[in-house]
Write a protein that holds these residues in place. Structure first.
Motif, PDB file in Angstrom:
ATOM      1  N   GLY A  71     -21.003  -6.897 -13.548  1.00 17.05           N
ATOM      2  CA  GLY A  71     -21.148  -6.180 -12.373  1.00 17.05           C
ATOM      3  C   GLY A  71     -19.719  -4.867 -12.681  1.00 17.05           C
ATOM      4  N   ARG A  72     -20.262  -4.107 -12.143  1.00 15.01           N
ATOM      5  CA  ARG A  72     -19.606  -2.551 -12.564  1.00 15.01           C
ATOM      6  C   ARG A  72     -18.896  -2.131 -11.559  1.00 15.01           C
ATOM      7  N   GLY A  73     -17.806  -1.446 -12.008  1.00 16.70           N
ATOM      8  CA  GLY A  73     -17.109  -0.879 -10.990  1.00 16.70           C
ATOM      9  C   GLY A  73     -16.860  -2.152  -9.738  1.00 16.70           C
ATOM     10  N   ARG A  74     -16.037  -3.292 -10.085  1.00 17.18           N
ATOM     11  CA  ARG A  74     -15.684  -4.740  -8.744  1.00 17.18           C
ATOM     12  C   ARG A  74     -14.564  -4.000  -8.449  1.00 17.18           C
ATOM     13  N   PRO A  75     -13.779  -3.798  -7.378  1.00 14.96           N
ATOM     14  CA  PRO A  75     -12.857  -4.173  -7.199  1.00 14.96           C
ATOM     15  C   PRO A  75     -11.643  -4.604  -7.970  1.00 14.96           C
ATOM     16  N   MET A  76     -10.362  -4.081  -8.159  1.00 19.12           N
ATOM     17  CA  MET A  76      -9.688  -4.606  -9.056  1.00 19.12           C
ATOM     18  C   MET A  76      -9.183  -6.016  -8.534  1.00 19.12           C
ATOM     19  N   ASP A  77      -9.056  -5.683  -7.244  1.00 15.51           N
ATOM     20  CA  ASP A  77      -8.730  -7.301  -7.169  1.00 15.51           C
ATOM     21  C   ASP A  77      -9.067  -7.897  -6.454  1.00 15.51           C
ATOM     22  N   GLU A  78     -10.201  -7.674  -6.969  1.00 16.22           N
ATOM     23  CA  GLU A  78     -11.865  -8.980  -6.563  1.00 16.22           C
ATOM     24  C   GLU A  78     -11.127 -10.547  -7.223  1.00 16.22           C
ATOM     25  N   PRO A  79     -10.923 -11.297  -6.713  1.00 16.62           N
ATOM     26  CA  PRO A  79     -10.419 -12.803  -7.283  1.00 16.62           C
ATOM     27  C   PRO A  79     -11.385 -14.157  -7.651  1.00 16.62           C
ATOM     28  N   ILE A  80     -12.434 -13.178  -9.117  1.00 15.90           N
ATOM     29  CA  ILE A  80     -13.150 -13.760  -9.321  1.00 15.90           C
ATOM     30  C   ILE A  80     -13.220 -15.647  -9.702  1.00 15.90           C
ATOM     31  N   ALA A  81     -12.442 -15.278 -10.585  1.00 17.80           N
ATOM     32  CA  ALA A  81     -11.584 -16.142 -11.586  1.00 17.80           C
ATOM     33  C   ALA A  81     -10.830 -17.327 -10.773  1.00 17.80           C
ATOM     34  N   ALA A  82     -10.429 -16.787  -9.719  1.00 14.13           N
ATOM     35  CA  ALA A  82      -9.734 -18.105  -8.662  1.00 14.13           C
ATOM     36  C   ALA A  82     -10.837 -18.535  -8.254  1.00 14.13           C
ATOM     37  N   LEU A  83     -11.913 -18.134  -7.906  1.00  9.58           N
ATOM     38  CA  LEU A  83     -13.188 -19.307  -7.078  1.00  9.58           C
ATOM     39  C   LEU A  83     -13.436 -20.156  -8.220  1.00  9.58           C
ATOM     40  N   LEU A  84     -13.227 -20.088  -9.705  1.00  6.81           N
ATOM     41  CA  LEU A  84     -14.018 -20.644 -10.488  1.00  6.81           C
ATOM     42  C   LEU A  84     -13.619 -22.218 -11.212  1.00  6.81           C
ATOM     43  N   THR A  85     -13.485 -23.086 -11.279  1.00  2.34           N
ATOM     44  CA  THR A  85     -13.250 -24.390 -12.409  1.00  2.34           C
ATOM     45  C   THR A  85     -12.218 -23.482 -13.467  1.00  2.34           C
ATOM     46  N   ASP A  86     -13.132 -23.282 -14.347  1.00  4.45           N
ATOM     47  CA  ASP A  86     -12.791 -22.416 -15.695  1.00  4.45           C
ATOM     48  C   ASP A  86     -12.807 -20.957 -15.962  1.00  4.45           C
ATOM     49  N   PRO A  87     -11.473 -20.238 -15.179  1.00  4.55           N
ATOM     50  CA  PRO A  87     -11.184 -18.848 -15.138  1.00  4.55           C
ATOM     51  C   PRO A  87     -11.873 -18.403 -16.253  1.00  4.55           C
ATOM     52  N   ARG A  88     -11.948 -18.802 -16.957  1.00  5.51           N
ATOM     53  CA  ARG A  88     -12.149 -17.839 -18.713  1.00  5.51           C
ATOM     54  C   ARG A  88     -13.297 -17.750 -18.879  1.00  5.51           C
ATOM     55  N   ALA A  89     -14.576 -18.227 -17.681  1.00 10.59           N
ATOM     56  CA  ALA A  89     -15.891 -17.517 -17.558  1.00 10.59           C
ATOM     57  C   ALA A  89     -16.162 -15.994 -17.307  1.00 10.59           C
ATOM     58  N   VAL A  90     -14.365 -15.835 -17.163  1.00 14.48           N
ATOM     59  CA  VAL A  90     -14.513 -14.518 -16.531  1.00 14.48           C
ATOM     60  C   VAL A  90     -13.791 -13.649 -17.149  1.00 14.48           C
ATOM     61  N   ASN A  91     -14.852 -12.481 -17.842  1.00 19.21           N
ATOM     62  CA  ASN A  91     -14.934 -11.842 -18.797  1.00 19.21           C
ATOM     63  C   ASN A  91     -14.375  -9.901 -17.630  1.00 19.21           C
ATOM     64  N   THR A  92     -13.062  -9.453 -17.966  1.00 15.75           N
ATOM     65  CA  THR A  92     -13.187  -7.987 -17.576  1.00 15.75           C
ATOM     66  C   THR A  92     -13.686  -6.760 -18.539  1.00 15.75           C
ATOM     67  N   THR A  93     -14.697  -6.212 -18.474  1.00 17.26           N
ATOM     68  CA  THR A  93     -14.696  -5.502 -20.200  1.00 17.26           C
ATOM     69  C   THR A  93     -14.667  -5.021 -19.840  1.00 17.26           C
ATOM     70  N   GLU A  94     -14.413  -4.082 -18.721  1.00 14.28           N
ATOM     71  CA  GLU A  94     -14.034  -2.021 -18.599  1.00 14.28           C
ATOM     72  C   GLU A  94     -13.427  -1.717 -17.538  1.00 14.28           C
ATOM     73  N   VAL A  95     -11.815  -1.043 -17.492  1.00 18.64           N
ATOM     74  CA  VAL A  95     -11.431  -0.372 -16.142  1.00 18.64           C
ATOM     75  C   VAL A  95     -11.862   1.034 -16.577  1.00 18.64           C
ATOM     76  N   ILE A  96     -12.397   1.491 -14.598  1.00 18.52           N
ATOM     77  CA  ILE A  96     -12.733   2.984 -14.867  1.00 18.52           C
ATOM     78  C   ILE A  96     -12.004   3.382 -13.827  1.00 18.52           C
ATOM     79  N   ASP A  97     -11.828   4.643 -13.520  1.00 20.65           N
ATOM     80  CA  ASP A  97     -11.563   5.213 -12.783  1.00 20.65           C
ATOM     81  C   ASP A  97     -12.630   5.068 -11.897  1.00 20.65           C
TER      82      ASP A  97
END
Length: 406
Positions: A271-297
C-alpha cells in the motif's frame, strides 16, 4: 516571441485546457469518449489558464472547492488545486508564476482560508507559500509470514461488491469517515465520477471490498492483484496492491487487513501513502513481516487567510507564543499573531518566532515540530523559550493524513 495573458477559463474552453495539462504531465489528449466522462468533473469554475496571442491555451492552473479537517475537527473551506501545467514549448517564461498568483488572488477573493495540492515536484510550490503538511508511508507486508494476532479483526465481516454496488455505497461510506483526523479531505460530488471511471469500473482489475460491523458498513478497500509470475518463478504468488482503504473504526481497519492477508495465491500486500501512524505491525504475531519501503510527502497546504486558518484549529496546553509571518505572495498576511489555547489574534507584541508562510503551512495540521525546523533554519528564534511552547501548541497526537488524491 509570443506574449501570453492569464485569465479565468470560460465555458467551452475546458477540454483544450485539459489537453494542455495532459501534455505537460506526459499523458495523452482525452478522446471524445474520455472527455464525455470527465466533463462533469472538470467545470470551468476555479480554473485559470495562460493563453498565447492567438487565444490558444498554453498553461493551466485548476482547483475545486472542498473542505479540509483541521486539528480539533473543524471542516475548513479549501481550494483543492487539482492540476497545474505548462506546455513544454512555453516553459521558463514566467507562466507558472503568473497563473499561481492569479489563482491565489482569486482564492483569497472568494474567502477560502486554505488551499491544498499534491506536488509533482518537491521544489516548486514552497515559493508560492505551500508547505508539505501530511506524509504517508509505503508498506510491504509479506505473506504467509504475516499472521494476525488472535481475535484481531474478527468483529465483523467483509464482502466483495460489484462496481455498480460500489458506485452506490462507497461515497456514503466515505462521508462516515469525516472524523477528527487532521488532513482529511471531503470529496464533493464532482470528484467521484473520475474515481469510478478510472479505478472501480475501469479495465485494470480493481476490486472493492466492504467491511460491516455491529453498526452496519464501516469500511472499504479498493485493491488490485498484480501477477508476478515469470519463467524463473512460475509459482510466485501475486502482489495485492491497495489503491485506497478507509475505515470508521480501528476494528474495521483491522478487519480489512485480515481480509487482505487471507486472499489466496498472494505473496505480499502493498500500500502506498498509508497513514504514518497506522499500526499494521502491532496487529501481527511477527512485526517484521511489515516493511516500510518509502515515506513521501502527501498533502501540501497553503494558508490563504492566516488569521482565519489559525483561528479555525485548536491548540495544545501551553502558554501563548507570538509568531511573525512573512508572506511574499499575499502581503495582507504579513504581521504578528499571538497563538494560544484560548485563541488567536493579531498583535503588536514583540515576535518570539519568525517564519515564512510555507513553513507555517507545513506545521499547520500538526505534523513536525518547530524545534526541528529551527535546526533546518526555517524558523528564526527571537526568544528561545518560545520554541518548546510552539511545539506543544501546534503538534497533534494523531498524525495528519489526507488519503485522497486529486
Amino acid at each position: 516571441m509570443s506574449e501570453f495573458s492569464v485569465r479565468a477559463v470560460a465555458e467551452g474552453e475546458q477540454r483544450a485546457c485539459l489537453d494542455v495539462l495532459s501534455q505537460a504531465l506526459h499523458g495523452k489528449a482525452a478522446s471524445d469518449e474520455t472527455w464525455a466522462k470527465m466533463a462533469p468533473s472538470w467545470p470551468a469554475a476555479g480554473k485559470f489558464a495562460a493563453f498565447d496571442d492567438h487565444g490558444t491555451p498554453v498553461g493551466i492552473a485548476s482547483s475545486f472547492e472542498t473542505e479540509l479537517t483541521v486539528p480539533g475537527g473543524r471542516k475548513l473551506a479549501t481550494a483543492a488545486v487539482d492540476g497545474v501545467g505548462v506546455r513544454a514549448d512555453w516553459t521558463r517564461r514566467g507562466i507558472l508564476t503568473a497563473m499561481m498568483a492569479a489563482q491565489l488572488e482569486d482564492i483569497a477573493a472568494r474567502g477560502l482560508p486554505l488551499a491544498a495540492l499534491h506536488a509533482s515536484e518537491g521544489v516548486i510550490y514552497g515559493r508560492f507559500g505551500y508547505g508539505a503538511a501530511t506524509y504517508g508511508k509505503s508498506v510491504l507486508v509479506e505473506r504467509p509470514r504475516a499472521r494476525l494476532r488472535d481475535g484481531v479483526g474478527r468483529d465483523g465481516m467483509v464482502r466483495l461488491v460489484s462496481p455498480a454496488e460500489a458506485v452506490e455505497c462507497v461515497p456514503a461510506l466515505y462521508r462516515r469517515f469525516a472524523g477528527e483526523r487532521p488532513g482529511f479531505l471531503a470529496r464533493p460530488v464532482m470528484w467521484w465520477p473520475g474515481f469510478f471511471d478510472r479505478i472501480v469500473t475501469g479495465d485494470e482489475g480493481y476490486r472493492v471490498a466492504v467491511h460491516s460491523g455491529s453498526d452496519g458498513d464501516d469500511g472499504f478497500v479498493v485493491y488490485q492483484t498484480i501477477d508476478q509470475r515469470d519463467r524463473q518463478a512460475p509459482e510466485r504468488g501475486a502482489l495485492l496492491d491497495i489503491r485506497e482503504m478507509h475505515a470508521a473504526t480501528p476494528g474495521a481497519q483491522a478487519g480489512l487487513w485480515r481480509f487482505l492477508l487471507s486472499v489466496d495465491l498472494v505473496s505480499a500486500v502493498t500500500g502506498r501513502g498509508r497513514p504514518m501512524d497506522e499500526p499494521i505491525a502491532a496487529l501481527l504475531t511477527d512485526p517484521r513481516a511489515v516493511n516500510t519501503t518509502e515515506v513521501i510527502d502527501d498533502l501540501w497546504v497553503r494558508l490563504v487567510d492566516v488569521l482565519a486558518a489559525l483561528r479555525a484549529r485548536t491548540y495544545g496546553t501551553a502558554e501563548p507564543v507570538v509568531l511573525e509571518v512573512l508572506d511574499r505572495q499575499l502581503p495582507g498576511n504579513n504581521g504578528r499573531y499571538v497563538v494560544g489555547p484560548g485563541g488567536v489574534d493579531r498583535t503588536t507584541a514583540d515576535a518570539e518566532l519568525r517564519l515564512d508562510a510555507d513553513t507555517l503551512a507545513s506545521l499547520y495540521l500538526g505534523d513536525g515540530l518547530f524545534s526541528d525546523l529551527v535546526t533546518a533554519h526555517r524558523v528564526e528564534v527571537l526568544d528561545a523559550a518560545a520554541v518548546a511552547r510552539a511545539d506543544v501548541l501546534f503538534h497533534t497526537a494523531r498524525a495528519p493524513w489526507c488519503g485522497t488524491f486529486f
